[in-house]
Design an enzyme around this catalytic site. Structure first.
Site, PDB file in Angstrom:
ATOM      1  N   TRP A 131     -20.666  75.267  44.239  1.00  0.00           N
ATOM      2  CA  TRP A 131     -19.874  75.421  45.456  1.00  0.00           C
ATOM      3  C   TRP A 131     -20.109  76.782  46.104  1.00  0.00           C
ATOM      4  O   TRP A 131     -20.314  76.874  47.318  1.00  0.00           O
ATOM      5  CB  TRP A 131     -18.376  75.250  45.153  1.00  0.00           C
ATOM      6  CG  TRP A 131     -17.516  75.490  46.347  1.00  0.00           C
ATOM      7  CD1 TRP A 131     -17.192  74.591  47.325  1.00  0.00           C
ATOM      8  CD2 TRP A 131     -16.894  76.728  46.720  1.00  0.00           C
ATOM      9  NE1 TRP A 131     -16.400  75.188  48.285  1.00  0.00           N
ATOM     10  CE2 TRP A 131     -16.205  76.496  47.931  1.00  0.00           C
ATOM     11  CE3 TRP A 131     -16.845  77.999  46.154  1.00  0.00           C
ATOM     12  CZ2 TRP A 131     -15.471  77.492  48.585  1.00  0.00           C
ATOM     13  CZ3 TRP A 131     -16.124  78.992  46.801  1.00  0.00           C
ATOM     14  CH2 TRP A 131     -15.447  78.736  47.993  1.00  0.00           C
ATOM     15  N   ASP A 150     -17.287  69.196  46.649  1.00  0.00           N
ATOM     16  CA  ASP A 150     -16.412  69.786  45.628  1.00  0.00           C
ATOM     17  C   ASP A 150     -15.403  70.736  46.246  1.00  0.00           C
ATOM     18  O   ASP A 150     -14.535  71.258  45.542  1.00  0.00           O
ATOM     19  CB  ASP A 150     -17.244  70.521  44.567  1.00  0.00           C
ATOM     20  CG  ASP A 150     -18.022  69.559  43.689  1.00  0.00           C
ATOM     21  OD1 ASP A 150     -17.529  68.425  43.473  1.00  0.00           O
ATOM     22  OD2 ASP A 150     -19.120  69.923  43.226  1.00  0.00           O
ATOM     23  N   ASP A 151     -15.513  70.969  47.547  1.00  0.00           N
ATOM     24  CA  ASP A 151     -14.549  71.811  48.240  1.00  0.00           C
ATOM     25  C   ASP A 151     -13.301  70.985  48.536  1.00  0.00           C
ATOM     26  O   ASP A 151     -13.376  69.921  49.169  1.00  0.00           O
ATOM     27  CB  ASP A 151     -15.162  72.319  49.549  1.00  0.00           C
ATOM     28  CG  ASP A 151     -14.241  73.282  50.273  1.00  0.00           C
ATOM     29  OD1 ASP A 151     -14.409  74.492  50.086  1.00  0.00           O
ATOM     30  OD2 ASP A 151     -13.348  72.804  51.015  1.00  0.00           O
ATOM     31  N   LEU A 152     -12.134  71.471  48.078  1.00  0.00           N
ATOM     32  CA  LEU A 152     -10.899  70.701  48.223  1.00  0.00           C
ATOM     33  C   LEU A 152     -10.562  70.450  49.689  1.00  0.00           C
ATOM     34  O   LEU A 152     -10.114  69.354  50.056  1.00  0.00           O
ATOM     35  CB  LEU A 152      -9.745  71.428  47.539  1.00  0.00           C
ATOM     36  CG  LEU A 152      -8.404  70.677  47.516  1.00  0.00           C
ATOM     37  CD1 LEU A 152      -8.538  69.349  46.786  1.00  0.00           C
ATOM     38  CD2 LEU A 152      -7.325  71.544  46.868  1.00  0.00           C
ATOM     39  N   TRP A 194     -12.931  71.256  58.060  1.00  0.00           N
ATOM     40  CA  TRP A 194     -12.086  72.350  57.562  1.00  0.00           C
ATOM     41  C   TRP A 194     -10.992  72.683  58.576  1.00  0.00           C
ATOM     42  O   TRP A 194      -9.832  72.844  58.216  1.00  0.00           O
ATOM     43  CB  TRP A 194     -12.923  73.595  57.301  1.00  0.00           C
ATOM     44  CG  TRP A 194     -13.466  73.728  55.927  1.00  0.00           C
ATOM     45  CD1 TRP A 194     -12.808  73.515  54.747  1.00  0.00           C
ATOM     46  CD2 TRP A 194     -14.789  74.134  55.563  1.00  0.00           C
ATOM     47  NE1 TRP A 194     -13.640  73.739  53.676  1.00  0.00           N
ATOM     48  CE2 TRP A 194     -14.858  74.126  54.150  1.00  0.00           C
ATOM     49  CE3 TRP A 194     -15.915  74.508  56.289  1.00  0.00           C
ATOM     50  CZ2 TRP A 194     -16.009  74.492  53.451  1.00  0.00           C
ATOM     51  CZ3 TRP A 194     -17.061  74.862  55.596  1.00  0.00           C
ATOM     52  CH2 TRP A 194     -17.109  74.855  54.198  1.00  0.00           C
TER      53      TRP A 194
END
Length: 200
Positions: A131, A150-152, A194
């Protein structure tokens, strides 16, 4: 390619993504060197943005704003611990400095490799996971087709936008399929995901 053309591509490729793409420009952080960028990433691991910024400011001041392996070598582990770095992160910083102390690792041609090659190279450094390197690829090397699932924030934002259950088994595979039409600009699409997640 200009960002306007990229946005038009993404809007045409995905109507749901198009609904969260606005006319304002995306900003990109600027770092002076890979060492500086990756050291900041290590400092920020498992910390809030505010705490990470505070400790990194102390780190910069400790190195007298000379963010280089040579400057890091001049300070002690106790000094690094004193500004808030854990023992583990101090060890990671030392490994990062050793890596970039090698002149061969400062050759700009090192960053001409594929995304996969750079991920393999940099994850050999203690403290740098996939990440972290993906963030380096996106924001420092400006690679346009990174998908950090894998970034929340990315995972939750995509699940919200596409009405998927983030706890569902196999949801990662579904998100990969969702993002396929974004190629070759998945990094830019993720910037909008994001922002959507943070603002909603």
């Amino acid at each position: 390619m200009e960002i306007s053309s990229i946005k038009n591509h993404l809007k045409s490729a995905d109507s749901k993504l198009a609904s969260i793409i606005h006319d304002d420009e995306l900003s990109w952080p600027i770092y002076s060197s890979p060492f500086e960028s990756l050291s900041k990433a290590i400092v920020g691991q498992q910390l809030s943005v505010k705490a990470a910024d505070t400790i990194y400011k102390r780190f910069s001041e400790l190195l007298e704003l000379q963010l280089t392996p040579e400057s890091l070598d001049k300070v002690t582990d106790d000094e690094l611990r004193g500004i808030g770095l854990s023992r583990q992160k101090t060890s990671y910083m030392r490994d990062l400095a050793r890596y970039f102390s090698d002149p061969a690792k400062n050759d700009p041609s090192l960053w001409n490799g594929s995304d996969e090659e750079i991920i393999k190279e940099l994850t050999s450094i203690k403290g740098l996971g996939v990440w972290t390197v993906q963030m380096f690829l996106m924001f420092d090397l400006r690679r346009l087709d990174i998908l950090p699932l894998d970034d929340l924030g990315i995972k939750m934002g995509m699940c919200k936008l596409y009405d998927l259950d983030p706890k569902e088994r196999g949801v990662k595979k579904k998100l990969e399929v969702v993002a396929e039409p974004w190629r070759p600009y998945r990094s830019v699409a993720c910037r909008y995901i994001w922002r959507y997640q943070n603002n909603s």
